[in-house]
Scaffold this motif. Structure first.
Motif, mmCIF file in Angstrom:
data_model
loop_
_atom_site.group_PDB
_atom_site.id
_atom_site.type_symbol
_atom_site.label_atom_id
_atom_site.label_comp_id
_atom_site.label_asym_id
_atom_site.label_seq_id
_atom_site.Cartn_x
_atom_site.Cartn_y
_atom_site.Cartn_z
ATOM 1 N N SER A 1 -4.096 2.349 -13.464
ATOM 2 C CA SER A 1 -4.657 1.118 -12.933
ATOM 3 C C SER A 1 -4.647 1.206 -11.419
ATOM 4 N N TRP A 2 -5.797 1.006 -10.824
ATOM 5 C CA TRP A 2 -5.876 1.233 -9.375
ATOM 6 C C TRP A 2 -5.048 0.231 -8.590
ATOM 7 N N SER A 3 -5.036 -1.011 -9.000
ATOM 8 C CA SER A 3 -4.331 -2.019 -8.213
ATOM 9 C C SER A 3 -2.831 -1.989 -8.449
ATOM 10 N N GLY A 4 -2.412 -1.948 -9.694
ATOM 11 C CA GLY A 4 -0.990 -2.033 -9.990
ATOM 12 C C GLY A 4 -0.286 -0.718 -10.193
ATOM 13 N N GLY A 5 -1.052 0.329 -10.441
ATOM 14 C CA GLY A 5 -0.446 1.634 -10.627
ATOM 15 C C GLY A 5 0.104 1.897 -12.013
ATOM 16 N N SER A 6 -0.166 1.006 -12.959
ATOM 17 C CA SER A 6 0.280 1.271 -14.331
ATOM 18 C C SER A 6 -0.414 2.511 -14.859
ATOM 19 N N THR A 7 0.287 3.241 -15.713
ATOM 20 C CA THR A 7 -0.264 4.497 -16.215
ATOM 21 C C THR A 7 -0.248 4.562 -17.730
ATOM 22 N N PHE A 8 -1.075 5.421 -18.255
ATOM 23 C CA PHE A 8 -1.180 5.614 -19.702
ATOM 24 C C PHE A 8 -1.482 7.086 -19.919
ATOM 25 N N TYR A 9 -0.621 7.757 -20.687
ATOM 26 C CA TYR A 9 -0.752 9.193 -20.908
ATOM 27 C C TYR A 9 -1.052 9.504 -22.367
ATOM 28 N N ALA A 10 -1.834 10.518 -22.567
ATOM 29 C CA ALA A 10 -1.967 11.068 -23.909
ATOM 30 C C ALA A 10 -0.641 11.728 -24.280
ATOM 31 N N ASP A 11 -0.267 11.648 -25.539
ATOM 32 C CA ASP A 11 1.011 12.213 -25.970
ATOM 33 C C ASP A 11 1.137 13.694 -25.633
ATOM 34 N N SER A 12 0.038 14.386 -25.688
ATOM 35 C CA SER A 12 0.062 15.833 -25.497
ATOM 36 C C SER A 12 0.440 16.261 -24.080
ATOM 37 N N VAL A 13 0.340 15.344 -23.126
ATOM 38 C CA VAL A 13 0.621 15.718 -21.732
ATOM 39 C C VAL A 13 1.826 14.995 -21.154
ATOM 40 N N LYS A 14 2.407 14.098 -21.904
ATOM 41 C CA LYS A 14 3.574 13.361 -21.406
ATOM 42 C C LYS A 14 4.690 14.318 -21.013
ATOM 43 N N GLY A 15 5.264 14.067 -19.858
ATOM 44 C CA GLY A 15 6.360 14.901 -19.377
ATOM 45 C C GLY A 15 5.906 16.122 -18.599
ATOM 46 N N ARG A 16 4.629 16.426 -18.665
ATOM 47 C CA ARG A 16 4.112 17.598 -17.948
ATOM 48 C C ARG A 16 3.069 17.218 -16.887
ATOM 49 N N PHE A 17 2.298 16.196 -17.150
ATOM 50 C CA PHE A 17 1.267 15.756 -16.205
ATOM 51 C C PHE A 17 1.727 14.465 -15.536
ATOM 52 N N THR A 18 1.365 14.327 -14.271
ATOM 53 C CA THR A 18 1.679 13.096 -13.541
ATOM 54 C C THR A 18 0.445 12.641 -12.787
ATOM 55 N N ILE A 19 0.044 11.410 -13.046
ATOM 56 C CA ILE A 19 -1.110 10.843 -12.365
ATOM 57 C C ILE A 19 -0.633 9.998 -11.191
ATOM 58 N N SER A 20 -1.418 9.993 -10.129
ATOM 59 C CA SER A 20 -1.090 9.171 -8.963
ATOM 60 C C SER A 20 -2.383 8.834 -8.240
ATOM 61 N N ARG A 21 -2.272 7.928 -7.281
ATOM 62 C CA ARG A 21 -3.448 7.614 -6.485
ATOM 63 C C ARG A 21 -3.030 7.294 -5.073
ATOM 64 N N ASP A 22 -3.949 7.541 -4.150
ATOM 65 C CA ASP A 22 -3.782 7.205 -2.744
ATOM 66 C C ASP A 22 -4.854 6.174 -2.423
ATOM 67 N N ILE A 23 -4.431 4.950 -2.332
ATOM 68 C CA ILE A 23 -5.387 3.863 -2.114
ATOM 69 C C ILE A 23 -6.106 4.019 -0.784
ATOM 70 N N THR A 24 -5.408 4.506 0.226
ATOM 71 C CA THR A 24 -6.019 4.633 1.555
ATOM 72 C C THR A 24 -7.130 5.681 1.563
ATOM 73 N N LYS A 25 -7.036 6.642 0.650
ATOM 74 C CA LYS A 25 -8.036 7.699 0.591
ATOM 75 C C LYS A 25 -9.003 7.524 -0.572
ATOM 76 N N ASN A 26 -8.803 6.493 -1.363
ATOM 77 C CA ASN A 26 -9.635 6.285 -2.562
ATOM 78 C C ASN A 26 -9.660 7.538 -3.425
#
Length: 124
Positions: free
Chosen positions: A52-77
Motif C-alpha cells: 500500500s503506497w500510503s500506509g506501507g502495508s504489505t501482502f506476500y505470496a506464500d512462496s516468497v515469504k521470508g525471502r523477498f522484501t518489498i519497500s517503497r520510496d515515496i520521495t522517488k515514487n
C-alpha cells in the motif's frame, strides 16, 4: 495515465540476490497499491508481493515469504523488491503493477497499470 518502468533484472546464481525497482510517473492518486507479478516461461503470470503506497502495508505470496522484501520510496515514487535466496524456478519476467484504491490484493485483474517487465534468470 500512470507509467511504470522496471529495472534491476539480470542473471543470478541460485541462492543469490537481486533488487528490482519500479519507477512510477504520470498521474498520482491519494490511495493506490503497487505490486509485483511474475511470469515464468510457459506459465501464467502470478502474484508475488504488493504494498500500500500510503500506509506501507504489505501482502506476500506464500512462496516468497521470508525471502523477498518489498519497500517503497515515496520521495522517488519508486517501489523495490529485494529478492534473496533465489531459486531456478523463479526465472521469469517480473512485472510491476499499480491499482487505484487502498485494497491490497494479488488479483492481477484488479490492477490498472502495468510495466513492460524485467527479466530475471536464476541459474542452477
Amino acid at each position: 495515465q500512470v507509467q511504470l518502468v522496471e529495472s534491476g533484472g539480470g542473471l543470478v546464481q541460485a541462492g543469490g540476490s537481486l533488487r528490482l525497482s519500479c519507477a512510477a510517473s504520470g498521474r498520482t492518486f491519494s490511495n493506490y497499491v503497487m505490486g509485483w507479478f511474475r511470469q515464468a516461461p510457459g506459465k501464467e503470470r502470478e502474484f508475488v508481493v504488493a504494498i500500500s503506497w500510503s500506509g506501507g502495508s504489505t501482502f506476500y505470496a506464500d512462496s516468497v515469504k521470508g525471502r523477498f522484501t518489498i519497500s517503497r520510496d515515496i520521495t522517488k515514487n519508486t517501489m523495490y523488491v529485494q529478492m534473496n535466496s533465489l531459486k531456478p524456478d523463479e526465472t521469469a519476467v517480473y512485472y510491476c503493477a499499480a491499482r487505484v484504491g487502498a485494497y491490497i490484493t494479488g488479483e492481477q485483474r484488479l490492477y490498472d497499470y502495468w510495466g513492460q517487465g524485467t527479466r530475471v534468470t536464476v541459474s542452477s
